[in-house]
Every structure is written in structure tokens, then in C-alpha cells.
Write a protein that holds these residues in place. Structure first.
Motif, PDB file in Angstrom:
ATOM      1  N   ALA A 237       0.664  -1.318   0.008  1.00 40.87           N
ATOM      2  CA  ALA A 237       0.043   0.111  -0.017  1.00 40.87           C
ATOM      3  C   ALA A 237       0.887   1.277  -0.020  1.00 40.87           C
ATOM      4  O   ALA A 237       0.575   2.056  -0.761  1.00 40.87           O
ATOM      5  N   THR A 238       1.964   1.242   0.761  1.00 34.58           N
ATOM      6  CA  THR A 238       2.703   2.757   0.885  1.00 34.58           C
ATOM      7  C   THR A 238       3.305   2.960  -0.273  1.00 34.58           C
ATOM      8  O   THR A 238       3.042   4.179  -0.836  1.00 34.58           O
ATOM      9  N   PRO A 239       4.124   2.069  -1.064  1.00 34.09           N
ATOM     10  CA  PRO A 239       4.676   2.464  -2.268  1.00 34.09           C
ATOM     11  C   PRO A 239       3.694   2.580  -3.251  1.00 34.09           C
ATOM     12  O   PRO A 239       3.655   3.666  -4.423  1.00 34.09           O
ATOM     13  N   LEU A 240       2.364   1.956  -3.394  1.00 36.54           N
ATOM     14  CA  LEU A 240       1.410   1.962  -4.388  1.00 36.54           C
ATOM     15  C   LEU A 240       0.927   3.602  -4.316  1.00 36.54           C
ATOM     16  O   LEU A 240       0.386   4.322  -5.303  1.00 36.54           O
ATOM     17  N   ARG A 241       0.853   4.042  -2.895  1.00 36.49           N
ATOM     18  CA  ARG A 241       0.294   5.368  -2.712  1.00 36.49           C
ATOM     19  C   ARG A 241       1.047   6.459  -3.221  1.00 36.49           C
ATOM     20  O   ARG A 241       1.079   7.345  -4.126  1.00 36.49           O
ATOM     21  N   VAL A 242       2.593   6.148  -3.034  1.00 39.84           N
ATOM     22  CA  VAL A 242       3.716   6.832  -3.622  1.00 39.84           C
ATOM     23  C   VAL A 242       3.508   7.163  -5.248  1.00 39.84           C
ATOM     24  O   VAL A 242       3.857   8.174  -5.799  1.00 39.84           O
ATOM     25  N   LEU A 243       3.509   5.818  -5.726  1.00 42.98           N
ATOM     26  CA  LEU A 243       3.492   5.861  -7.190  1.00 42.98           C
ATOM     27  C   LEU A 243       2.009   6.209  -8.032  1.00 42.98           C
ATOM     28  O   LEU A 243       2.071   5.832  -9.165  1.00 42.98           O
ATOM     29  N   ALA A 244       1.267   6.558  -7.390  1.00 42.82           N
ATOM     30  CA  ALA A 244      -0.162   6.874  -7.687  1.00 42.82           C
ATOM     31  C   ALA A 244      -0.061   7.639  -9.215  1.00 42.82           C
ATOM     32  O   ALA A 244      -0.513   7.570 -10.249  1.00 42.82           O
ATOM     33  N   PRO A 245       0.712   8.746  -9.347  1.00 46.12           N
ATOM     34  CA  PRO A 245       0.706   9.580 -10.559  1.00 46.12           C
ATOM     35  C   PRO A 245       1.638   8.972 -11.364  1.00 46.12           C
ATOM     36  O   PRO A 245       1.318   9.000 -12.590  1.00 46.12           O
ATOM     37  N   LEU A 246       2.419   8.272 -11.235  1.00 46.50           N
ATOM     38  CA  LEU A 246       3.390   7.699 -12.035  1.00 46.50           C
ATOM     39  C   LEU A 246       2.614   6.332 -12.750  1.00 46.50           C
ATOM     40  O   LEU A 246       2.451   6.266 -14.073  1.00 46.50           O
ATOM     41  N   LEU A 247       1.944   5.614 -12.098  1.00 48.46           N
ATOM     42  CA  LEU A 247       1.182   4.532 -12.660  1.00 48.46           C
ATOM     43  C   LEU A 247      -0.026   5.003 -13.424  1.00 48.46           C
ATOM     44  O   LEU A 247      -0.180   4.470 -14.542  1.00 48.46           O
ATOM     45  N   CYS A 248      -0.756   5.862 -12.839  1.00 47.81           N
ATOM     46  CA  CYS A 248      -1.773   6.303 -13.639  1.00 47.81           C
ATOM     47  C   CYS A 248      -1.303   7.033 -14.956  1.00 47.81           C
ATOM     48  O   CYS A 248      -2.254   6.816 -15.846  1.00 47.81           O
ATOM     49  N   ALA A 249      -0.191   7.636 -14.933  1.00 50.49           N
ATOM     50  CA  ALA A 249       0.307   7.966 -16.158  1.00 50.49           C
ATOM     51  C   ALA A 249       0.480   7.135 -17.293  1.00 50.49           C
ATOM     52  O   ALA A 249       0.490   7.531 -18.652  1.00 50.49           O
ATOM     53  N   LEU A 263      -4.066  -4.451   2.125  1.00 53.03           N
ATOM     54  CA  LEU A 263      -4.925  -4.935   3.208  1.00 53.03           C
ATOM     55  C   LEU A 263      -6.198  -4.105   3.093  1.00 53.03           C
ATOM     56  O   LEU A 263      -6.538  -3.167   2.502  1.00 53.03           O
ATOM     57  N   GLU A 264      -7.378  -5.012   3.454  1.00 55.17           N
ATOM     58  CA  GLU A 264      -8.865  -4.590   3.505  1.00 55.17           C
ATOM     59  C   GLU A 264      -8.979  -3.196   4.044  1.00 55.17           C
ATOM     60  O   GLU A 264      -9.501  -2.245   3.653  1.00 55.17           O
ATOM     61  N   ARG A 265      -8.347  -3.028   5.166  1.00 49.71           N
ATOM     62  CA  ARG A 265      -8.505  -1.741   6.109  1.00 49.71           C
ATOM     63  C   ARG A 265      -7.770  -0.541   5.145  1.00 49.71           C
ATOM     64  O   ARG A 265      -7.914   0.572   5.799  1.00 49.71           O
ATOM     65  N   GLN A 266      -7.057  -0.963   4.380  1.00 50.57           N
ATOM     66  CA  GLN A 266      -6.307   0.237   3.420  1.00 50.57           C
ATOM     67  C   GLN A 266      -6.945   0.793   2.313  1.00 50.57           C
ATOM     68  O   GLN A 266      -6.596   1.442   1.591  1.00 50.57           O
ATOM     69  N   ALA A 267      -8.202   0.218   2.165  1.00 51.09           N
ATOM     70  CA  ALA A 267      -8.931   0.547   0.751  1.00 51.09           C
ATOM     71  C   ALA A 267      -9.169   2.092   0.552  1.00 51.09           C
ATOM     72  O   ALA A 267      -8.903   2.686  -0.317  1.00 51.09           O
ATOM     73  N   ASP A 268      -9.715   2.655   1.719  1.00 48.25           N
ATOM     74  CA  ASP A 268     -10.002   4.128   1.560  1.00 48.25           C
ATOM     75  C   ASP A 268      -8.622   4.915   1.271  1.00 48.25           C
ATOM     76  O   ASP A 268      -8.838   5.970   0.606  1.00 48.25           O
ATOM     77  N   GLU A 269      -7.590   4.751   1.947  1.00 48.69           N
ATOM     78  CA  GLU A 269      -6.473   5.405   1.840  1.00 48.69           C
ATOM     79  C   GLU A 269      -5.967   5.420   0.368  1.00 48.69           C
ATOM     80  O   GLU A 269      -5.615   6.304  -0.241  1.00 48.69           O
ATOM     81  N   LEU A 270      -6.139   4.195  -0.282  1.00 52.98           N
ATOM     82  CA  LEU A 270      -5.754   4.131  -1.659  1.00 52.98           C
ATOM     83  C   LEU A 270      -6.801   4.649  -2.628  1.00 52.98           C
ATOM     84  O   LEU A 270      -6.454   5.294  -3.560  1.00 52.98           O
ATOM     85  N   LYS A 271      -7.935   4.671  -2.073  1.00 50.62           N
ATOM     86  CA  LYS A 271      -8.808   5.615  -3.180  1.00 50.62           C
ATOM     87  C   LYS A 271      -8.734   6.958  -2.970  1.00 50.62           C
ATOM     88  O   LYS A 271      -8.741   7.503  -4.202  1.00 50.62           O
ATOM     89  N   ALA A 272      -8.488   7.561  -1.852  1.00 49.86           N
ATOM     90  CA  ALA A 272      -8.016   8.867  -1.546  1.00 49.86           C
ATOM     91  C   ALA A 272      -6.889   9.463  -2.553  1.00 49.86           C
ATOM     92  O   ALA A 272      -6.624  10.372  -3.276  1.00 49.86           O
ATOM     93  N   ALA A 273      -5.872   8.404  -2.474  1.00 48.71           N
ATOM     94  CA  ALA A 273      -4.652   8.556  -3.126  1.00 48.71           C
ATOM     95  C   ALA A 273      -4.655   8.713  -4.683  1.00 48.71           C
ATOM     96  O   ALA A 273      -4.055   9.604  -5.311  1.00 48.71           O
ATOM     97  N   TYR A 274      -5.648   7.915  -5.102  1.00 52.80           N
ATOM     98  CA  TYR A 274      -5.717   7.700  -6.403  1.00 52.80           C
ATOM     99  C   TYR A 274      -6.995   8.782  -7.081  1.00 52.80           C
ATOM    100  O   TYR A 274      -7.012   8.695  -8.367  1.00 52.80           O
ATOM    101  N   SER A 275      -7.802   9.256  -6.138  1.00 53.43           N
ATOM    102  CA  SER A 275      -8.844  10.261  -6.556  1.00 53.43           C
ATOM    103  C   SER A 275      -8.600  11.057  -7.452  1.00 53.43           C
ATOM    104  O   SER A 275      -9.421  11.593  -8.278  1.00 53.43           O
ATOM    105  N   PRO A 276      -7.289  11.685  -7.550  1.00 48.37           N
ATOM    106  CA  PRO A 276      -7.155  12.714  -8.504  1.00 48.37           C
ATOM    107  C   PRO A 276      -6.968  12.119  -9.979  1.00 48.37           C
ATOM    108  O   PRO A 276      -7.091  13.219 -10.793  1.00 48.37           O
ATOM    109  N   TYR A 277      -6.819  11.033 -10.303  1.00 49.88           N
ATOM    110  CA  TYR A 277      -6.604  10.500 -11.402  1.00 49.88           C
ATOM    111  C   TYR A 277      -7.624   9.405 -11.889  1.00 49.88           C
ATOM    112  O   TYR A 277      -7.989   9.278 -13.205  1.00 49.88           O
TER     113      TYR A 277
END
Length: 296
Positions: A237-249, A263-277
Motif C-alpha cells: 500500500a505505501t509504495p502504491l500511494r507514492v506511485l499513484a501519479p506515475l502508474l496512472c500516467a 489490506l482490506e482496511r487500507q482501501a479508503d486511503e488508496l482510493k483517496a491517493a488515486y482520486s485525482p486520477y
């Protein structure tokens, strides 16, 4: 080869480990001395987070020595140290001869991804019902198909194939063993880039791809160029958050982003990190882990 077995309280484990290393132990392993009893303590930590406890209250320490003399000398030296006061010598005994290769291989059996898609170690025959097979042996890189995150990614890939949806150009970011890239090749992808920051993983991916007659390009992350119809990233989850702009590009219009290691409990934080994209959604869950996807 001989093993020296000790019991130690949690506060002396690190000191004992260092002392055993200095006394020429070939290896030292630590386990719960109360395992398989009502007093057993399960210690579960999360990647990137401090452990919940330093260790078990009572640890069983097993160290290997080349000869019996070395093992007994080590036991004698340790018994004289102040820090050994709360510790106990259990045994010095020979290690039974075993076929370690066969023993290791016995721990890895074919893994069902779907009823007709299997991961099969090279020393096993594929199941009769297997129509698609990835031949993969355990190596230094992560990804043998046994972990829920890997299974869910491969199930998504197989599902696309079963639905007749082309994977198009594919990027496997953080490829590890290359298993996802190879899976994509098995289901029709012809232009595949598999990248990882670990050069050993890149080498493993190339070897596994060759063994599976899968055509792909493996390299360091700078080898990922342009956009892709399918972007796969099974990391954490942590590197996926950091990589959000790169992966989406890297995802082309109409393409798919597939993320795992969450992890299941990390779903909302991943949604928030990727929401701009994009709008990430939970696609699947297994054993506390989730697969998240988005279409661009």
C-alpha cells in the motif's frame, strides 16, 4: 553438522544471537518455545510498521555448527556469561541427514488459480484439468502464486481472457518473479514490459519467462515507456500511494489499472491517493487482502 538448542527469555535473544554468531554458528533460528501449546503467542506484524512485540516470552533458539566440538565449546562459553543466567541449554545433537532438495520441493505443490489455470513447479506434472500452466520455481523474487495478492491478480488476468477482453500492451510494475507478466502472455498479451527496482528480480523474470516461452521485456523501472492498456502493480500500500501519479500516467484511455498488496482496511486511503486520477474500486478480497481496479 550439529545443532545447539537453547531456551531464552525475550530480552536475551538478540544478545545470544550475536554471541552465537561470534562463536562460529553457521545459522541461528528463533521460534516460539510454546508453539503448538495453549501458551503459544502469535506475532503478526505489518510491512513497514514496527513489530507489535520484540518477540516471544520464551524463545527456542537453534544454532547450527560444523562439528560437535564447536557446538559444545559454544555451549560452555555461553554458560559462563552473565546474560545466560535466565537461559537454558536443551541439547547438543547431530542434525539428521536429509534430502534437503526433496524436502524443500515437497513444500511447493501446484497452485490453482482457476479450475483450468494453474501454477506448477517444474518437478510436478500439471493437473489433468489444467489448460493453461505457468511453470515456476521458488526463487529470491516474490511471486509464486501462493499468496492471495498474486492469485487475485492472476484471476483478474484469466477473467479478462475468458471474457474475450484483450489485455493489449501490458506493464507489470514491481514484477518480482515475473509471474503476472507471464500470466498476461499466457492470455494473449504480445507487448509486455516487466520492471522492478531489484536487478535480481529482473533476472528471475527473464529466466522464468524463457522457461514459459513467454515473450516480454524485463528491466529496471526506466524501461516502462509510454502508455499501456493494462497496468499491473502487486506491491504494498505505501509504495502504491507514492506511485499513484506515475502508474496512472502509464494507463491509456480506456485502459485498466490493477493494484494489489493492499489490506482490506487500507482501501479508503488508496482510493483517496488515486482520486485525482481515477476511481479505484475493490474488485475482490481474499484472506484480508484486496484487489483494486480502475478503468480510465
Amino acid at each position: 553438522m550439529y545443532e545447539l538448542i537453547l531456551l531464552a527469555p525475550v530480552q536475551e535473544v538478540e544478545t545470544l544471537s550475536e554471541a552465537l554468531d561470534a562463536l562460529d554458528a553457521l545459522s541461528v533460528s528463533v521460534e516460539d518455545a510454546d508453539a503448538h501449546t495453549p501458551a503459544e503467542q502469535a506475532l503478526f506484524g505489518e510491512p513497514g510498521m514496527p513489530p507489535p512485540k520484540a518477540g516471544w516470552e520464551r524463545s527456542r533458539m537453534v544454532s547450527l555448527f560444523a562439528t560437535e566440538a564447536l557446538a559444545r565449546d559454544a555451549a560452555s562459553v555461553l554458560a559462563l556469561q552473565e546474560f545466560f543466567a535466565g537461559c537454558q541449554l536443551v541439547a547438543v545433537q547431530p542434525v539428521p541427514e536429509q534430502d534437503w532438495v526433496r524436502l524443500t520441493q515437497s513444500q511447493f505443490t501446484p497452485v490453482e488459480i482457476t479450475p483450468d489455470f494453474w501454477i506448477v513447479p517444474t518437478w510436478h506434472e500439471p493437473p489433468a484439468q489444467a489448460k493453461q500452466v505457468i511453470r515456476l520455481d521458488p526463487g529470491l523474487a516474490f511471486g509464486t502464486g501462493t499468496h492471495p495478492t498474486t492469485r487475485m491478480c492472476l484471476q483478474w488476468i484469466a477473467g479478462q481472457g475468458a471474457a474475450g477482453k484483450p489485455l493489449g500492451r501490458v506493464l507489470d510494475y514491481g514484477c518480482g518473479s515475473g509471474i503476472l507478466a507471464i500470466g498476461a502472455a499466457k492470455f494473449g498479451a504480445l507487448d509486455i514490459d516487466a520492471v522492478d527496482i531489484d536487478e535480481a528480480a529482473v533476472g528471475t523474470t527473464r529466466a522464468n519467462a524463457e522457461a514459459n516461452h513467454a515473450r516480454l521485456q524485463a528491466g529496471l523501472p526506466d524501461k516502462a515507456v509510454g502508455t499501456y492498456q493494462t497496468v499491473l502493480a502487486n506491491i504494498l500500500a505505501t509504495p502504491l500511494r507514492v506511485l499513484a501519479p506515475l502508474l496512472c500516467a502509464h494507463v491509456e484511455k480506456g485502459g485498466n489499472l490493477v493494484l494489489a498488496g493492499i489490506l482490506e482496511r487500507q482501501a479508503d486511503e488508496l482510493k483517496a491517493a488515486y482520486s485525482p486520477y481515477c476511481q479505484l474500486q475493490v474488485q475482490q478480497a481474499q484472506d484480508g487482502w484486496i484487489l483494486m481496479t480502475a478503468q480510465f
